[in-house]
Design a protein around this motif. Structure first.
Motif, PDB file in Angstrom:
ATOM      1  N   GLU A  47       0.930   7.809   3.683  1.00 24.50           N
ATOM      2  CA  GLU A  47       1.831   6.805   3.153  1.00 24.50           C
ATOM      3  C   GLU A  47       1.091   5.482   3.019  1.00 24.50           C
ATOM      4  O   GLU A  47       0.082   5.261   3.639  1.00 24.50           O
ATOM      5  CB  GLU A  47       3.075   6.663   4.037  1.00 24.50           C
ATOM      6  CG  GLU A  47       2.821   6.190   5.457  1.00 24.50           C
ATOM      7  CD  GLU A  47       2.740   4.679   5.579  1.00 24.50           C
ATOM      8  OE1 GLU A  47       3.315   3.957   4.738  1.00 24.50           O
ATOM      9  OE2 GLU A  47       2.070   4.206   6.501  1.00 24.50           O
ATOM     10  N   GLY A  48       1.633   4.638   2.191  1.00 29.12           N
ATOM     11  CA  GLY A  48       1.066   3.311   2.041  1.00 29.12           C
ATOM     12  C   GLY A  48       0.388   3.122   0.694  1.00 29.12           C
ATOM     13  O   GLY A  48       0.370   4.016  -0.159  1.00 29.12           O
ATOM     14  N   ARG A  98       9.741  -5.684   2.832  1.00 26.15           N
ATOM     15  CA  ARG A  98       8.373  -6.131   3.069  1.00 26.15           C
ATOM     16  C   ARG A  98       8.356  -7.524   3.700  1.00 26.15           C
ATOM     17  O   ARG A  98       7.634  -7.776   4.669  1.00 26.15           O
ATOM     18  CB  ARG A  98       7.592  -6.136   1.746  1.00 26.15           C
ATOM     19  CG  ARG A  98       6.151  -6.576   1.896  1.00 26.15           C
ATOM     20  CD  ARG A  98       5.438  -6.659   0.556  1.00 26.15           C
ATOM     21  NE  ARG A  98       5.292  -5.356  -0.053  1.00 26.15           N
ATOM     22  CZ  ARG A  98       5.769  -5.017  -1.241  1.00 26.15           C
ATOM     23  NH1 ARG A  98       6.435  -5.879  -1.975  1.00 26.15           N
ATOM     24  NH2 ARG A  98       5.578  -3.804  -1.721  1.00 26.15           N
ATOM     25  N   TYR A 144      -6.548   0.367   5.855  1.00 31.40           N
ATOM     26  CA  TYR A 144      -6.154  -0.850   5.172  1.00 31.40           C
ATOM     27  C   TYR A 144      -5.847  -1.934   6.188  1.00 31.40           C
ATOM     28  O   TYR A 144      -5.238  -1.670   7.216  1.00 31.40           O
ATOM     29  CB  TYR A 144      -4.908  -0.562   4.323  1.00 31.40           C
ATOM     30  CG  TYR A 144      -4.368  -1.758   3.581  1.00 31.40           C
ATOM     31  CD1 TYR A 144      -4.958  -2.210   2.412  1.00 31.40           C
ATOM     32  CD2 TYR A 144      -3.256  -2.434   4.047  1.00 31.40           C
ATOM     33  CE1 TYR A 144      -4.456  -3.294   1.727  1.00 31.40           C
ATOM     34  CE2 TYR A 144      -2.744  -3.516   3.365  1.00 31.40           C
ATOM     35  CZ  TYR A 144      -3.354  -3.944   2.206  1.00 31.40           C
ATOM     36  OH  TYR A 144      -2.848  -5.020   1.532  1.00 31.40           O
TER      37      TYR A 144
END
Length: 123
Positions: free
Chosen positions: A28-29, A62, A4
């Motif tokens: 993860e992600g 974030r 990504y």
């Protein structure tokens, strides 16, 4: 496994993961739920978790990370973060539909510690 790239807002490729003899790995992600079924089909899935926490906590973490890393202009990051915050419930629901169990960070830590056969004494 998918690769990504935040600057492109999506998946930009894939690569092979070599476990080199390890018995467990953590995916993860944003794309982690997408590998659950494939791992299960290959007998590689010990468990699948989706970490859930309050939307504002996720938004703040974030935003501070993305600002610190200069990922995009600040106004873009604010708008993107606000949109993702509003969409968080759908993201968790999607992960659950793909086989992940929604858990808190502490629940995930305990469950993963049990999978590894030991618990972190400092936690």
């Amino acid at each position: 496994m998918p690769v990504y790239e935040i600057a492109r807002n999506g998946r930009c490729g894939s690569r092979v993961l070599d476990l080199d003899g390890a018995t467990l790995f953590v995916a993860e992600g944003i794309f982690a739920p997408e590998v659950v079924r494939g791992c299960a089909d290959r007998g590689l899935l010990a468990a699948a978790y989706c970490i859930r926490q309050h939307r504002l906590v996720t938004f703040w973490r974030r935003l501070t990370r993305d600002l610190r890393e200069h990922r995009k202009p600040p106004l873009v990051l604010l708008r993107r973060g606000w949109s993702l915050m509003r969409d968080q419930g759908r993201v968790v629901d999607h992960a659950e539909q793909l086989g992940a169990l929604p858990v808190t960070p502490d629940e995930a830590f305990r469950a993963i510690s049990r999978l590894g056969g030991h618990a972190d004494a400092g936690r």
